[in-house]
Design a protein around this motif. Structure first.
Motif, mmCIF file in Angstrom:
data_model
loop_
_atom_site.group_PDB
_atom_site.id
_atom_site.type_symbol
_atom_site.label_atom_id
_atom_site.label_comp_id
_atom_site.label_asym_id
_atom_site.label_seq_id
_atom_site.Cartn_x
_atom_site.Cartn_y
_atom_site.Cartn_z
ATOM 1 N N ILE A 1 -40.944 3.306 -6.490
ATOM 2 C CA ILE A 1 -41.640 2.783 -5.519
ATOM 3 C C ILE A 1 -43.090 3.428 -5.342
ATOM 4 C CG2 ILE A 1 -41.741 2.411 -3.029
ATOM 5 C CD1 ILE A 1 -39.612 0.937 -4.758
ATOM 6 N N ASP A 2 -44.317 2.732 -5.495
ATOM 7 C CA ASP A 2 -45.568 3.388 -5.357
ATOM 8 C C ASP A 2 -46.090 3.415 -3.966
ATOM 9 O OD1 ASP A 2 -45.543 3.928 -8.266
ATOM 10 O OD2 ASP A 2 -46.344 1.669 -8.312
ATOM 11 N N ARG A 3 -45.834 2.420 -3.195
ATOM 12 C CA ARG A 3 -46.219 2.110 -1.938
ATOM 13 C C ARG A 3 -45.284 1.090 -1.131
ATOM 14 N NH1 ARG A 3 -50.711 -0.970 0.187
ATOM 15 N NH2 ARG A 3 -51.167 -1.892 -2.089
ATOM 16 N N VAL A 4 -45.187 1.288 0.248
ATOM 17 C CA VAL A 4 -44.547 0.243 1.141
ATOM 18 C C VAL A 4 -45.476 0.013 2.260
ATOM 19 C CG1 VAL A 4 -42.517 0.090 2.556
ATOM 20 C CG2 VAL A 4 -42.291 1.415 0.450
ATOM 21 N N ASP A 5 -45.556 -1.494 2.543
ATOM 22 C CA ASP A 5 -46.546 -1.696 3.523
ATOM 23 C C ASP A 5 -45.708 -2.842 3.980
ATOM 24 O OD1 ASP A 5 -48.499 -2.938 5.042
ATOM 25 O OD2 ASP A 5 -49.909 -3.833 3.593
ATOM 26 N N GLY A 6 -45.021 -2.411 5.357
ATOM 27 C CA GLY A 6 -44.327 -3.346 6.026
ATOM 28 C C GLY A 6 -43.241 -3.957 5.240
#
Ligand SMILES: CCCCCCCCCCCC(=O)SCCNC(=O)CCNC(=O)[C@H](O)C(C)(C)COP(=O)(O)OP(=O)(O)OC[C@H]1O[C@@H](n2cnc3c(N)ncnc32)[C@H](O)[C@@H]1OP(=O)(O)O
Length: 237
Positions: free
Chosen positions: A175-180
């Motif tokens: 996972i690189d990034r979580v946005d909502g």
């Protein structure tokens, strides 16, 4: 979906009987998987092919005497976790599933796998669609392990060099990034020489219907607090 990442909200009535049934289903899938491989590679002549075809047709009829009408969806396994047994990448009941077995590692998942003759694209190489499918599943599992089971919104795959059949390959996803409800992931397939054969960047999104049913993620293990009045995850949208 995932290889048992999520706890089922439904109780298992008789786990031991279900475990025995699952073992038998897995044995059948493995046997048919060997049949698929043998079907692709056999050099038998016509009489033998005709004989085997007739026997396979009989076996198919036997299985269909008691079979589900449509697809399997998501079921509760004997260990009380949700699984999609028909998943063509890791489904325990699917003969074409390699299967991919995921191991958690720092920031994501790692999967070692090898694909045989039934997955051939260019001579001696894995078909590009299956290369992408492996990346999709591994990156999707990494997203699910974060506790958020998303559908692939996009999967941008770059093929760096041929991915060879019959070799021990490693696919890593993170996972690189979580946005909502959006999870951005990336990963790659590495050959035994340590060369990257293909890499991908993907976006997984928890669909609206699942957001309503899943409620709020309560941790990285994929446990959810269901919304008030809900008893569990709907198997289909
Ligand atoms: C129990 C669980 C089982 C889960 C089961 C998991 C199975 C995994 C199996 C392996 C993976 C697969 O093969 S999955 C199968 C292949 N994929 C699919 O069939 C998906 C088909 N597409 C869809 O169903 C939909 O388009 C979704 C779910 C991806 C998104 O639709 P939605 O749920 O209505 O979301 P929506 O509100 O429109 O968008 C949410 C936010 O994401 C952004 N967004 C939406 N699409 C994109 C996009 N392509 N690229 C960039 N951004 C996007 C929107 O701008 C918005 O941003 P903002 O305004 O919030 O900033």
């Amino acid at each position: 979906m995932t290889d048992g990442t999520f706890v089922s909200p439904y109780p298992v009535e008789d786990p031991q009987s279900l475990a025995e049934l699952e073992r038998a289903q897995g044995d059948l899938a493995r046997a048919v998987g060997r049949l698929v491989d043998a079907t692709v590679r056999t050099r038998q002549e016509r009489p033998v092919l005709d004989e085997v075809t007739a026997r396979v047709d009989t076996l198919v009829e036997r299985l269909l005497e008691q079979a589900q009408e449509g697809p399997l969806g998501i079921e509760t396994s004997s260990d009380g976790r949700l699984r999609d047994h028909a998943n063509p990448m890791l489904g325990m009941r699917n003969p074409i599933a390699p299967p991919l077995v995921m191991t958690d590692d720092e920031g994501g998942v790692t999967c070692t796998f090898s694909l045989g003759a039934a997955y051939e694209g260019p001579p001696g190489c894995v078909h590009g669609g299956f290369v992408a499918a492996v990346l999709d599943q591994v990156l999707g599992t990494a997203a699910a392990r974060r506790g958020v089971p998303g559908l692939t919104a996009y999967l941008n795959t770059t093929y760096r060099r041929p991915t060879l059949l019959g070799t021990d390959l490693v696919c890593r996803g993170r996972i690189d990034r979580v946005d909502g409800w959006k999870i951005f992931a990336s990963g790659e397939i590495v050959d035994p020489q340590g060369e990257v054969t293909a890499e991908a960047e993907a976006l997984f999104i928890v669909p609206r219907w699942a957001r309503e049913h899943l409620g709020t993620p309560t941790g990285d293990a994929g446990d959810f607090a269901p919304p008030a009045g809900e008893t569990g995850v709907s198997p289909t949208p």
